[in-house]
Design a protein around this motif. Structure first.
Motif, PDB file in Angstrom:
ATOM      1  N   ASP A  22       1.034  -0.949  -0.063  1.00  0.00           N
ATOM      2  CA  ASP A  22       0.056  -0.006  -0.027  1.00  0.00           C
ATOM      3  C   ASP A  22       0.768   1.274   0.071  1.00  0.00           C
ATOM      4  OD1 ASP A  22      -2.205  -1.426  -0.130  1.00  0.00           O
ATOM      5  OD2 ASP A  22      -2.677  -1.355   2.354  1.00  0.00           O
ATOM      6  N   ALA A  23       2.144   1.095  -0.555  1.00  0.00           N
ATOM      7  CA  ALA A  23       2.853   2.385  -0.961  1.00  0.00           C
ATOM      8  C   ALA A  23       3.402   2.831   0.287  1.00  0.00           C
ATOM      9  CB  ALA A  23       1.927   3.618  -1.387  1.00  0.00           C
ATOM     10  N   GLU A  24       3.398   2.087   1.541  1.00  0.00           N
ATOM     11  CA  GLU A  24       4.021   2.664   2.646  1.00  0.00           C
ATOM     12  C   GLU A  24       4.943   1.494   3.563  1.00  0.00           C
ATOM     13  OE1 GLU A  24       0.777   3.217   5.990  1.00  0.00           O
ATOM     14  OE2 GLU A  24       0.417   4.308   4.205  1.00  0.00           O
ATOM     15  N   ARG A  25       4.230   0.282   3.420  1.00  0.00           N
ATOM     16  CA  ARG A  25       5.098  -0.870   4.081  1.00  0.00           C
ATOM     17  C   ARG A  25       6.243  -1.344   3.198  1.00  0.00           C
ATOM     18  NH1 ARG A  25      -0.329  -2.432   4.200  1.00  0.00           N
ATOM     19  NH2 ARG A  25      -1.389  -1.965   6.158  1.00  0.00           N
ATOM     20  N   PRO A  26       7.420  -1.515   4.029  1.00  0.00           N
ATOM     21  CA  PRO A  26       8.550  -2.223   3.319  1.00  0.00           C
ATOM     22  C   PRO A  26       8.231  -3.761   3.118  1.00  0.00           C
ATOM     23  CG  PRO A  26       9.060  -1.705   5.559  1.00  0.00           C
ATOM     24  CD  PRO A  26       7.751  -1.215   5.496  1.00  0.00           C
ATOM     25  N   GLN A  27       8.693  -4.144   1.887  1.00  0.00           N
ATOM     26  CA  GLN A  27       8.762  -5.550   1.665  1.00  0.00           C
ATOM     27  C   GLN A  27       9.327  -6.393   2.986  1.00  0.00           C
ATOM     28  OE1 GLN A  27      11.092  -6.904  -1.673  1.00  0.00           O
ATOM     29  NE2 GLN A  27      10.192  -9.119  -1.285  1.00  0.00           N
ATOM     30  N   GLU A  28       8.614  -7.681   3.146  1.00  0.00           N
ATOM     31  CA  GLU A  28       8.982  -8.343   4.272  1.00  0.00           C
ATOM     32  C   GLU A  28       8.601  -9.690   4.150  1.00  0.00           C
ATOM     33  OE1 GLU A  28       7.719  -8.397   9.138  1.00  0.00           O
ATOM     34  OE2 GLU A  28       7.160  -6.742   7.955  1.00  0.00           O
ATOM     35  N   PHE A  29       9.316 -10.644   4.691  1.00  0.00           N
ATOM     36  CA  PHE A  29       8.970 -11.881   4.980  1.00  0.00           C
ATOM     37  C   PHE A  29       9.758 -12.565   5.970  1.00  0.00           C
ATOM     38  CE2 PHE A  29       8.487 -16.385   4.236  1.00  0.00           C
ATOM     39  CZ  PHE A  29       7.665 -16.810   3.217  1.00  0.00           C
ATOM     40  N   THR A  41       4.133 -15.965  10.656  1.00  0.00           N
ATOM     41  CA  THR A  41       4.848 -15.338   9.524  1.00  0.00           C
ATOM     42  C   THR A  41       4.174 -14.043   8.957  1.00  0.00           C
ATOM     43  OG1 THR A  41       5.650 -17.609   8.970  1.00  0.00           O
ATOM     44  CG2 THR A  41       5.572 -15.725   7.175  1.00  0.00           C
ATOM     45  N   ARG A  42       4.744 -13.133   8.710  1.00  0.00           N
ATOM     46  CA  ARG A  42       4.352 -12.011   8.245  1.00  0.00           C
ATOM     47  C   ARG A  42       4.847 -11.653   6.749  1.00  0.00           C
ATOM     48  NH1 ARG A  42       2.604  -6.361  10.040  1.00  0.00           N
ATOM     49  NH2 ARG A  42       3.669  -4.986   8.588  1.00  0.00           N
ATOM     50  N   VAL A  43       4.108 -11.521   5.901  1.00  0.00           N
ATOM     51  CA  VAL A  43       4.794 -11.217   4.315  1.00  0.00           C
ATOM     52  C   VAL A  43       3.932 -10.054   3.826  1.00  0.00           C
ATOM     53  CG1 VAL A  43       4.504 -11.975   2.108  1.00  0.00           C
ATOM     54  CG2 VAL A  43       4.577 -13.452   3.787  1.00  0.00           C
ATOM     55  N   VAL A  44       5.104  -8.915   3.409  1.00  0.00           N
ATOM     56  CA  VAL A  44       4.338  -7.847   2.761  1.00  0.00           C
ATOM     57  C   VAL A  44       5.025  -7.927   1.468  1.00  0.00           C
ATOM     58  CG1 VAL A  44       4.529  -5.329   2.785  1.00  0.00           C
ATOM     59  CG2 VAL A  44       4.501  -6.353   4.795  1.00  0.00           C
ATOM     60  N   TRP A  45       3.956  -7.658   0.283  1.00  0.00           N
ATOM     61  CA  TRP A  45       4.682  -7.984  -1.107  1.00  0.00           C
ATOM     62  C   TRP A  45       5.560  -6.795  -1.194  1.00  0.00           C
ATOM     63  CZ3 TRP A  45       3.166 -12.546  -1.223  1.00  0.00           C
ATOM     64  CH2 TRP A  45       1.871 -13.075  -0.991  1.00  0.00           C
ATOM     65  N   SER A  46       6.268  -7.078  -2.457  1.00  0.00           N
ATOM     66  CA  SER A  46       7.326  -6.097  -2.671  1.00  0.00           C
ATOM     67  C   SER A  46       6.741  -4.949  -3.568  1.00  0.00           C
ATOM     68  CB  SER A  46       8.553  -6.814  -3.501  1.00  0.00           C
ATOM     69  OG  SER A  46       7.904  -7.289  -4.791  1.00  0.00           O
ATOM     70  N   ASN A 187       6.564 -18.730  -2.707  1.00  0.00           N
ATOM     71  CA  ASN A 187       7.451 -18.798  -1.364  1.00  0.00           C
ATOM     72  C   ASN A 187       6.748 -19.077  -0.201  1.00  0.00           C
ATOM     73  OD1 ASN A 187       9.808 -18.709  -2.706  1.00  0.00           O
ATOM     74  ND2 ASN A 187      10.185 -16.634  -2.357  1.00  0.00           N
ATOM     75  N   LEU A 188       5.348 -18.104  -0.161  1.00  0.00           N
ATOM     76  CA  LEU A 188       4.395 -18.344   0.900  1.00  0.00           C
ATOM     77  C   LEU A 188       3.767 -19.640   0.732  1.00  0.00           C
ATOM     78  CD1 LEU A 188       3.000 -16.880   3.122  1.00  0.00           C
ATOM     79  CD2 LEU A 188       1.446 -15.842   1.620  1.00  0.00           C
ATOM     80  N   LEU A 189       3.226 -19.975  -0.414  1.00  0.00           N
ATOM     81  CA  LEU A 189       2.465 -21.392  -0.485  1.00  0.00           C
ATOM     82  C   LEU A 189       3.480 -22.427  -0.066  1.00  0.00           C
ATOM     83  CD1 LEU A 189       0.713 -20.714  -3.702  1.00  0.00           C
ATOM     84  CD2 LEU A 189      -0.292 -20.866  -1.519  1.00  0.00           C
ATOM     85  N   ASP A 190       4.706 -22.376  -0.193  1.00  0.00           N
ATOM     86  CA  ASP A 190       5.837 -23.366   0.164  1.00  0.00           C
ATOM     87  C   ASP A 190       5.766 -23.359   1.570  1.00  0.00           C
ATOM     88  OD1 ASP A 190       6.179 -24.369  -2.326  1.00  0.00           O
ATOM     89  OD2 ASP A 190       8.376 -22.823  -2.291  1.00  0.00           O
ATOM     90  N   LEU A 191       6.068 -22.419   2.227  1.00  0.00           N
ATOM     91  CA  LEU A 191       5.857 -22.245   3.583  1.00  0.00           C
ATOM     92  C   LEU A 191       4.767 -22.866   4.247  1.00  0.00           C
ATOM     93  CD1 LEU A 191       7.360 -20.988   6.266  1.00  0.00           C
ATOM     94  CD2 LEU A 191       5.614 -19.135   5.954  1.00  0.00           C
ATOM     95  N   MET A 192       3.427 -22.664   3.717  1.00  0.00           N
ATOM     96  CA  MET A 192       2.290 -23.117   4.233  1.00  0.00           C
ATOM     97  C   MET A 192       2.074 -24.324   4.158  1.00  0.00           C
ATOM     98  SD  MET A 192      -0.060 -19.612   3.276  1.00  0.00           S
ATOM     99  CE  MET A 192      -1.701 -20.389   3.655  1.00  0.00           C
ATOM    100  N   THR A 193       2.622 -25.035   3.239  1.00  0.00           N
ATOM    101  CA  THR A 193       2.607 -26.555   2.978  1.00  0.00           C
ATOM    102  C   THR A 193       3.541 -27.320   3.488  1.00  0.00           C
ATOM    103  OG1 THR A 193       3.521 -26.351   0.687  1.00  0.00           O
ATOM    104  CG2 THR A 193       1.037 -26.090   1.047  1.00  0.00           C
ATOM    105  N   LYS A 194       4.814 -26.570   4.134  1.00  0.00           N
ATOM    106  CA  LYS A 194       5.825 -27.469   4.761  1.00  0.00           C
ATOM    107  C   LYS A 194       5.137 -28.373   5.725  1.00  0.00           C
ATOM    108  CE  LYS A 194       7.294 -24.473   8.591  1.00  0.00           C
ATOM    109  NZ  LYS A 194       8.590 -23.781   8.928  1.00  0.00           N
TER     110      LYS A 194
END
Length: 195
Positions: A22-29, A41-46, A187-194
């Motif tokens: 949303d133009a303000e959060r930095p990318q995060e995983f 797990t917190r993900v913020v899209w790039s 990457n998120l889907l891989d994490l969720m299915t591990k």
């Protein structure tokens, strides 16, 4: 343990928070363990939003190829249309202005002066419009531009939103998943299915 009574000792519940930038959060995983039974797990899209991740040339060509399979349009021609639509979105005054306003607002929240915030926003958005433009609006613009570039008999096959485009694509005609599903989502889907 009270919410998940069958949870055995040492097992954890995975909580995933996926957020648009949303133009303000930095990318995060990032992953943290706030308690013995929880892994968060917190993900913020790039890019601005999840829709924005699909607005990559190869990804979009892959989905459109599935939707337009069996028609007369060649993949090279489709790729040209996608590149042109993305370039048009990059230069669209309305999309650019909205992105600069949102980005400047984010900088002002960081205590920058209005002038400094506007300068930095102008630089950010000018350098990477696909990152900072509003995802759904950019997608609508790109898909509308693409429809207009197609023959009249093909225009109705291209949906006006990314979710609809993905929904109507015939599964049996989909290509490589590593092209169709953006890396951050994979990457998120891989994490969720591990296991």
């Amino acid at each position: 343990p009270k919410i998940f009574p069958s949870l055995r000792p040492g097992e954890k519940v995975l909580i995933v928070r996926a957020l648009d930038s949303d133009a303000e959060r930095p990318q995060e995983f990032s992953t943290r363990t706030p308690s013995a039974h929880i892994e968060e797990t917190r993900v913020v899209w790039s890019r601005y939003s999840i829709e924005s991740l699909f607005l990559d040339t190869e990804c979009l060509v892959g989905w459109l190829s599935a939707v337009l399979s069996g028609t007369t349009i060649a993949e090279t021609q489709l790729r040209t249309h996608v590149v042109e639509a993305l370039a048009a979105a990059d230069k669209d005054d309305s999309l650019q202005e909205e992105a600069m306003i949102a980005r400047a607002r984010a900088y002002r929240k960081q205590s920058l002066s209005a002038d400094d915030a506007n300068k930095k926003a102008f630089q950010d958005v000018g350098a990477a419009p696909g990152v900072w433009q509003h995802g759904r609006k950019r997608a609508a613009f790109v898909l509308k531009h693409l429809r207009a570039s197609l023959a009249a008999n093909l225009q109705n096959r291209v949906s006006g939103t990314i979710p609809k485009l993905l929904q109507v694509a015939p599964i049996e005609r989909l290509g490589k998943l590593d092209v169709l599903v953006p890396e951050e989502i994979r990457n998120l889907l891989d994490l969720m299915t591990k296991a």
